[in-house]
Design an enzyme around this catalytic site. Structure first.
Site, PDB file in Angstrom:
ATOM      1  N   GLY A 132      -4.205  -1.029   3.431  1.00 18.84           N
ATOM      2  CA  GLY A 132      -3.293  -1.235   4.896  1.00 18.84           C
ATOM      3  C   GLY A 132      -3.093   0.045   5.323  1.00 18.84           C
ATOM      4  O   GLY A 132      -3.424   0.586   5.512  1.00 18.84           O
TER       5      GLY A 132
ATOM      6  N   VAL B   5       0.032   2.131   5.914  1.00 19.04           N
ATOM      7  CA  VAL B   5       0.577   3.040   5.446  1.00 19.04           C
ATOM      8  C   VAL B   5      -0.549   3.665   5.060  1.00 19.04           C
ATOM      9  O   VAL B   5      -0.917   5.050   5.454  1.00 19.04           O
ATOM     10  CB  VAL B   5       1.689   3.069   4.867  1.00 19.04           C
ATOM     11  N   GLY B   6      -2.080   3.007   3.838  1.00 20.13           N
ATOM     12  CA  GLY B   6      -2.476   3.691   3.037  1.00 20.13           C
ATOM     13  C   GLY B   6      -4.190   4.420   4.143  1.00 20.13           C
ATOM     14  O   GLY B   6      -4.244   5.860   4.058  1.00 20.13           O
TER      15      GLY B   6
ATOM     16  N   ARG C  95       7.230  -4.652   2.976  1.00 22.60           N
ATOM     17  CA  ARG C  95       9.123  -6.052   3.485  1.00 22.60           C
ATOM     18  C   ARG C  95       9.046  -6.424   4.495  1.00 22.60           C
ATOM     19  O   ARG C  95       8.056  -6.115   5.747  1.00 22.60           O
ATOM     20  CB  ARG C  95       9.553  -4.268   3.449  1.00 22.60           C
TER      21      ARG C  95
ATOM     22  N   ARG D 206      14.914  -3.410   0.120  1.00 21.27           N
ATOM     23  CA  ARG D 206      13.433  -2.567  -0.920  1.00 21.27           C
ATOM     24  C   ARG D 206      13.684  -3.539  -2.308  1.00 21.27           C
ATOM     25  O   ARG D 206      12.877  -3.434  -3.161  1.00 21.27           O
ATOM     26  CB  ARG D 206      13.773  -1.482  -0.704  1.00 21.27           C
TER      27      ARG D 206
ATOM     28  N   ARG E  26      13.533  11.221   9.298  1.00 21.74           N
ATOM     29  CA  ARG E  26      14.377   9.948  10.220  1.00 21.74           C
ATOM     30  C   ARG E  26      15.583  10.913  10.644  1.00 21.74           C
ATOM     31  O   ARG E  26      15.935  11.198  12.220  1.00 21.74           O
ATOM     32  CB  ARG E  26      14.777   8.891  10.144  1.00 21.74           C
TER      33      ARG E  26
ATOM     34  N   HIS F  47      15.680   5.756  -2.186  1.00 22.73           N
ATOM     35  CA  HIS F  47      15.188   5.180  -1.181  1.00 22.73           C
ATOM     36  C   HIS F  47      15.684   4.012  -0.522  1.00 22.73           C
ATOM     37  O   HIS F  47      15.059   2.904  -0.652  1.00 22.73           O
ATOM     38  CB  HIS F  47      13.853   5.248  -1.366  1.00 22.73           C
TER      39      HIS F  47
END
Length: 308
Positions: free
Chosen positions: A11, A13-14, A82, A88, A151, A175
């Protein structure tokens, strides 16, 4: 032989992580996904950037775990993303089964690898991966603190008009909504932020950090963050592959450190070629320790929900 890294889940991120890893040129990369042909197509696209950017990394897209055999590092990003309005914690049951199945295959083909979990809810998924793999705690890590801290550092740098390189900070805990940004220890070029920013504004920045992922999910409408998460995983992989022994906040399995037992929680950790090399225990004041305990309790609730 070149080293080998597998990324499970192609996806956003991957695949972004695979691109970043390919450009590092220190290992060949395998991108696994269950969707037929999709990882193959993305891998081919990334490979064709090699002549332009100057890397010789072999990127393999696959739907067969056998192609991941002998990986030095396996990054697990697969799972349900999400959605707006979803915490989460809502993801836990959906992703528990996926991460369990992935870990079984990872162990089958790469029994000596280091696993980095990215799938949310992060701390709980790392707990599942540790249990299913049977690995020592040194070889199962969770990527969370690096991202949360990035962040926090971004928001501080923007507030004071400084380079992000000059901002040092830690975000501890799970997290999620209970994470613990340590504002007291945050500095800009060595100057405590308490001398640069009002207490009220610091608290607003701390809260924005806690809501960092949700803010992006809301803005995107569909999907979630992937540029900063993939960069955060890359920093962990760099420290392992190059044995940098960097100290960074990661989700690690605590065995008494910070008074927390048998649970994945984000704390400063030294990461090197063997994975977790040392948990760094920093002195917390009573309020910070209370917040960290509360965050650990939230993780514990998720672990209980999963029945482990």
């Amino acid at each position: 032989m070149r080293r080998k890294i597998t990324v499970v889940g192609a996806g956003f991120v991957g695949s972004t992580l695979v691109q970043r890893l390919a450009e590092r040129d220190y290992a060949d990369v395998v991108m696994f996904d269950i969707v037929p042909n999709m990882p193959q197509g993305k891998a081919l696209d990334i490979m064709q950037a090699g002549p332009v950017l100057g890397f010789d990394t072999q990127v393999t897209g696959t739907n067969d775990y056998a192609d991941t055999v002998g990986s030095d590092i396996v990054v697990i990003t697969s799972g349900f993303p999400r959605k707006p309005g979803m915490t989460r914690d809502d993801l836990v049951k959906k992703n528990q089964e996926i991460v369990s199945q992935v870990t079984e295959q990872v162990v089958k083909y790469s029994p000596d690898c280091i696993i980095i979990c990215v799938t949310n809810p992060l701390d709980a998924m790392a707990q599942i991966s540790l249990k299913v793999s049977g690995f020592p705690r040194e070889r199962v890590l969770g990527m969370a603190g690096v991202l949360d801290t990035a962040r926090f550092r971004t928001f501080i740098a923007q507030e004071v008009g400084a380079s992000v390189r000059d901002v040092q900070a830690y975000v501890l805990g799970g997290h999620g909504d209970t994470m613990v940004p340590l504002a007291r220890m945050c500095t800009v070029a060595g100057v405590p932020i308490s001398q640069l920013i009002s207490p009220e504004r610091i608290e607003e920045i701390v809260q924005r950090t806690r809501d960092g992922g949700a803010e992006i999910v809301k803005l995107l409408g569909t999907g979630s963050a992937y540029y900063a998460p993939s960069a955060s995983v890359l920093q962990m992989v760099d420290s392992i592959m190059l044995d940098k022994k960097m100290i960074m906040p990661c989700a690690v399995y605590l065995q008494g450190e910070y008074g927390i037992h048998d649970l994945f929680v984000g704390v400063p950790a030294q990461i090197g070629s063997k994975g977790l090399e040392k948990v760094i225990e920093i002195e917390l004041n009573p309020s910070e320790r209370e917040q960290l305990t509360k965050s650990a309790d939230a993780v514990k609730e998720l672990v209980h929900v999963m029945g482990i």
